[in-house]
Design a protein around this motif. Structure first.
Motif, PDB file in Angstrom:
ATOM      1  N   ILE A  71      32.565  46.688  30.415  1.00 23.23           N
ATOM      2  CA  ILE A  71      34.000  46.779  30.735  1.00 23.23           C
ATOM      3  C   ILE A  71      34.783  46.738  29.431  1.00 23.23           C
ATOM      4  N   ALA A  72      35.712  47.648  29.270  1.00 17.47           N
ATOM      5  CA  ALA A  72      36.552  47.664  28.073  1.00 17.47           C
ATOM      6  C   ALA A  72      37.351  46.362  27.982  1.00 17.47           C
ATOM      7  N   THR A  73      37.653  45.967  26.748  1.00 18.19           N
ATOM      8  CA  THR A  73      38.345  44.691  26.532  1.00 18.19           C
ATOM      9  C   THR A  73      39.614  44.581  27.361  1.00 18.19           C
ATOM     10  N   ASP A  74      40.432  45.622  27.383  1.00 19.06           N
ATOM     11  CA  ASP A  74      41.690  45.561  28.129  1.00 19.06           C
ATOM     12  C   ASP A  74      41.459  45.277  29.608  1.00 19.06           C
ATOM     13  N   ASP A  75      40.345  45.765  30.146  1.00 15.71           N
ATOM     14  CA  ASP A  75      40.068  45.591  31.570  1.00 15.71           C
ATOM     15  C   ASP A  75      39.321  44.302  31.867  1.00 15.71           C
ATOM     16  N   GLN A  76      38.838  43.630  30.823  1.00 12.50           N
ATOM     17  CA  GLN A  76      38.115  42.384  31.065  1.00 12.50           C
ATOM     18  C   GLN A  76      39.048  41.244  31.455  1.00 12.50           C
ATOM     19  N   TRP A  77      40.290  41.266  30.974  1.00  9.67           N
ATOM     20  CA  TRP A  77      41.206  40.170  31.306  1.00  9.67           C
ATOM     21  C   TRP A  77      41.415  40.053  32.815  1.00  9.67           C
ATOM     22  N   PRO A  78      41.755  41.134  33.535  1.00 10.33           N
ATOM     23  CA  PRO A  78      41.881  40.991  34.997  1.00 10.33           C
ATOM     24  C   PRO A  78      40.547  40.676  35.668  1.00 10.33           C
ATOM     25  N   ALA A  79      39.423  41.174  35.113  1.00  7.71           N
ATOM     26  CA  ALA A  79      38.124  40.862  35.704  1.00  7.71           C
ATOM     27  C   ALA A  79      37.826  39.373  35.613  1.00  7.71           C
ATOM     28  N   LEU A  80      38.192  38.754  34.496  1.00  3.16           N
ATOM     29  CA  LEU A  80      38.027  37.301  34.343  1.00  3.16           C
ATOM     30  C   LEU A  80      39.000  36.556  35.246  1.00  3.16           C
ATOM     31  N   ASP A  81      40.199  37.061  35.321  1.00  2.00           N
ATOM     32  CA  ASP A  81      41.238  36.413  36.131  1.00  2.00           C
ATOM     33  C   ASP A  81      40.867  36.414  37.615  1.00  2.00           C
ATOM     34  N   GLU A  82      40.274  37.507  38.071  1.00  2.00           N
ATOM     35  CA  GLU A  82      39.949  37.660  39.486  1.00  2.00           C
ATOM     36  C   GLU A  82      38.577  37.100  39.842  1.00  2.00           C
ATOM     37  N   GLY A  83      37.822  36.634  38.841  1.00  2.74           N
ATOM     38  CA  GLY A  83      36.515  36.059  39.107  1.00  2.74           C
ATOM     39  C   GLY A  83      35.411  37.072  39.278  1.00  2.74           C
ATOM     40  N   ARG A  84      35.671  38.346  38.965  1.00  3.86           N
ATOM     41  CA  ARG A  84      34.599  39.346  39.055  1.00  3.86           C
ATOM     42  C   ARG A  84      33.549  39.128  37.982  1.00  3.86           C
ATOM     43  N   VAL A  85      33.950  38.572  36.856  1.00  2.00           N
ATOM     44  CA  VAL A  85      33.014  38.132  35.820  1.00  2.00           C
ATOM     45  C   VAL A  85      33.418  36.718  35.412  1.00  2.00           C
ATOM     46  N   GLN A  86      32.443  35.958  34.919  1.00  2.00           N
ATOM     47  CA  GLN A  86      32.728  34.571  34.527  1.00  2.00           C
ATOM     48  C   GLN A  86      32.852  34.401  33.020  1.00  2.00           C
ATOM     49  N   ALA A  87      32.288  35.316  32.246  1.00  2.00           N
ATOM     50  CA  ALA A  87      32.396  35.261  30.788  1.00  2.00           C
ATOM     51  C   ALA A  87      32.415  36.693  30.277  1.00  2.00           C
ATOM     52  N   GLY A  88      33.218  36.933  29.261  1.00  2.00           N
ATOM     53  CA  GLY A  88      33.320  38.289  28.738  1.00  2.00           C
ATOM     54  C   GLY A  88      33.377  38.316  27.226  1.00  2.00           C
ATOM     55  N   PHE A  89      32.623  39.231  26.629  1.00  2.00           N
ATOM     56  CA  PHE A  89      32.683  39.458  25.189  1.00  2.00           C
ATOM     57  C   PHE A  89      33.814  40.454  24.932  1.00  2.00           C
ATOM     58  N   VAL A  90      34.853  39.987  24.276  1.00  2.00           N
ATOM     59  CA  VAL A  90      36.052  40.791  24.078  1.00  2.00           C
ATOM     60  C   VAL A  90      36.355  40.921  22.592  1.00  2.00           C
ATOM     61  N   PHE A  91      37.147  41.947  22.279  1.00  2.70           N
ATOM     62  CA  PHE A  91      37.560  42.170  20.903  1.00  2.70           C
ATOM     63  C   PHE A  91      38.953  41.604  20.680  1.00  2.70           C
ATOM     64  N   LEU A  92      39.118  40.915  19.598  1.00  2.00           N
ATOM     65  CA  LEU A  92      40.420  40.477  19.138  1.00  2.00           C
ATOM     66  C   LEU A  92      40.665  41.198  17.816  1.00  2.00           C
ATOM     67  N   PRO A  93      41.892  41.375  17.308  1.00  2.00           N
ATOM     68  CA  PRO A  93      43.004  40.427  17.351  1.00  2.00           C
ATOM     69  C   PRO A  93      43.899  40.457  18.579  1.00  2.00           C
ATOM     70  N   GLN A  94      43.746  41.393  19.484  1.00  2.00           N
ATOM     71  CA  GLN A  94      44.643  41.387  20.636  1.00  2.00           C
ATOM     72  C   GLN A  94      44.464  40.088  21.409  1.00  2.00           C
ATOM     73  N   GLY A  95      45.570  39.407  21.722  1.00  2.00           N
ATOM     74  CA  GLY A  95      45.498  38.122  22.397  1.00  2.00           C
ATOM     75  C   GLY A  95      45.212  38.268  23.880  1.00  2.00           C
ATOM     76  N   SER A  96      44.612  37.248  24.438  1.00  2.00           N
ATOM     77  CA  SER A  96      44.336  37.224  25.866  1.00  2.00           C
ATOM     78  C   SER A  96      45.517  36.605  26.598  1.00  2.00           C
ATOM     79  N   PRO A  97      45.582  36.764  27.929  1.00  4.14           N
ATOM     80  CA  PRO A  97      46.597  36.020  28.688  1.00  4.14           C
ATOM     81  C   PRO A  97      46.483  34.533  28.397  1.00  4.14           C
ATOM     82  N   GLY A  98      47.615  33.858  28.374  1.00  4.75           N
ATOM     83  CA  GLY A  98      47.650  32.474  27.902  1.00  4.75           C
ATOM     84  C   GLY A  98      46.761  31.512  28.661  1.00  4.75           C
ATOM     85  N   HIS A  99      46.493  31.792  29.937  1.00 10.17           N
ATOM     86  CA  HIS A  99      45.699  30.851  30.724  1.00 10.17           C
ATOM     87  C   HIS A  99      44.204  31.073  30.562  1.00 10.17           C
TER      88      HIS A  99
END
Length: 315
Positions: free
Chosen positions: A127-155
């Protein structure tokens, strides 16, 4: 009929005596006798023949004994499974990663975790980094390897696990093919092929702002979703691509890779998760990435299933 009655029946059958069974279970004989009578009433059959020497199984008792023992084994297995899920050594874990850069740290972490905890079934999703945030939020995945510097949602929480240098993919006849490394200024006038991921765009933009000739800025061509398509366009001389160095192992005829100079930004790979959701297997995976012990599972109230056994999860 409850589990305690079944356990009473099996213990009496093993001991051959209600008195001996009471001693083994640590209870008084009269309550045990009453439990046995209730079980026989529910079955509608005598399960034991009584005598002064003890008890012996009737035909109905012998037929029931093997199934009763299997019920106890199955329940014990179920209780053990529940405890293991509670401490993260069994269960399911969905892990996502951005397929535009599969680092050794990702594959090795998943492989070694699976070897250490074979009871946890790890499902992997590209899953692309941009799409991993909602996947984590919705519980479709429990951990995700993402690229920064783009920040994640605060929660959502994240921490870095790997930093990668960048490289430049160019066609073998490109004017820069003979260079040992490429600086941002060398990209003046070039067409840069990239996908629409915010992280990729941020890295490219961080590089091109350093070009001292703004009138000759590179042309950014986005919308390319797959790596093999990007490399195909590079091989055809349609443009160049700025990629993580870890992708150097991927061969494409007509494409050469050159080191990105020190002025290029580095790419940070982080592991992200939702701390508001308790998931023991995920916590073990996060601890595994750090080489640390997982946090202890919270103790629950003692669970009893009509059998006088404490099923409190072990910590």
């Amino acid at each position: 009929m409850d589990l305690q009655h079944i356990r009473t029946f099996v213990t009496i059958a093993s001991e051959g005596s209600i008195q001996a069974a009471a001693r083994r279970l640590g209870v008084a004989q009269p309550p045990l006798s009453r439990q046995l009578r209730r079980l026989e009433d529910e079955c509608g059959e005598l399960l034991f023949d009584r005598s002064r020497r003890g008890v012996t199984l009737t035909a109905a008792g012998r037929a029931l004994l093997d199934r009763a023992r299997q019920i106890l084994v199955d329940f014990d297995d179920l209780a053990k499974f529940a405890r293991n899920v509670g401490d993260g050594t069994q269960g399911e874990l969905a892990v996502s990663f951005d397929g535009s850069a599969v680092f050794d740290v990702v594959t090795q972490a998943i492989s070694t975790f699976s070897n250490q905890y074979p009871g946890v079934r790890v499902a992997i999703a590209d899953i692309a980094t941009d799409d991993q945030w909602p996947a984590l939020d919705e519980g479709r995945v429990q951990a995700g390897f993402v690229f920064l510097p783009q920040g994640s949602p605060g929660h959502l929480a994240h921490r870095p696990v790997h930093t990668s240098k960048m490289m430049i993919a160019i066609d073998q006849y490109h004017r820069l093919a003979a260079a040992a490394s490429i600086q941002p200024a060398d990209l003046a006038g070039e067409r840069i092929i990239m996908n629409d991921c915010r992280v990729s765009r941020a890295l490219v933009e961080a590089a091109i702002v350093q070009i001292p000739r703004p009138g000759n800025a590179p042309v950014i061509e986005g919308g390319i979703g797959r790596l093999h398509v990007m490399l195909g366009l590079v091989a055809a001389g349609h443009g160049i691509a700025i990629l993580p160095e870890a992708l150097r192992v991927i061969h494409r005829d007509g494409v050469v890779y050159r080191d990105a100079g020190p002025d290029f930004p580095e790419l940070t790979l982080s592991i992200a998760w939702n701390p508001a959701v308790r998931h023991p297997a995920r916590d073990r995976f996060l601890a595994h990435l750090q080489g640390a012990s997982p946090p202890p599972a919270p103790r629950r109230a003692a669970a009893r299933a009509g059998m006088g056994r404490d099923l409190t999860p072990e910590t």
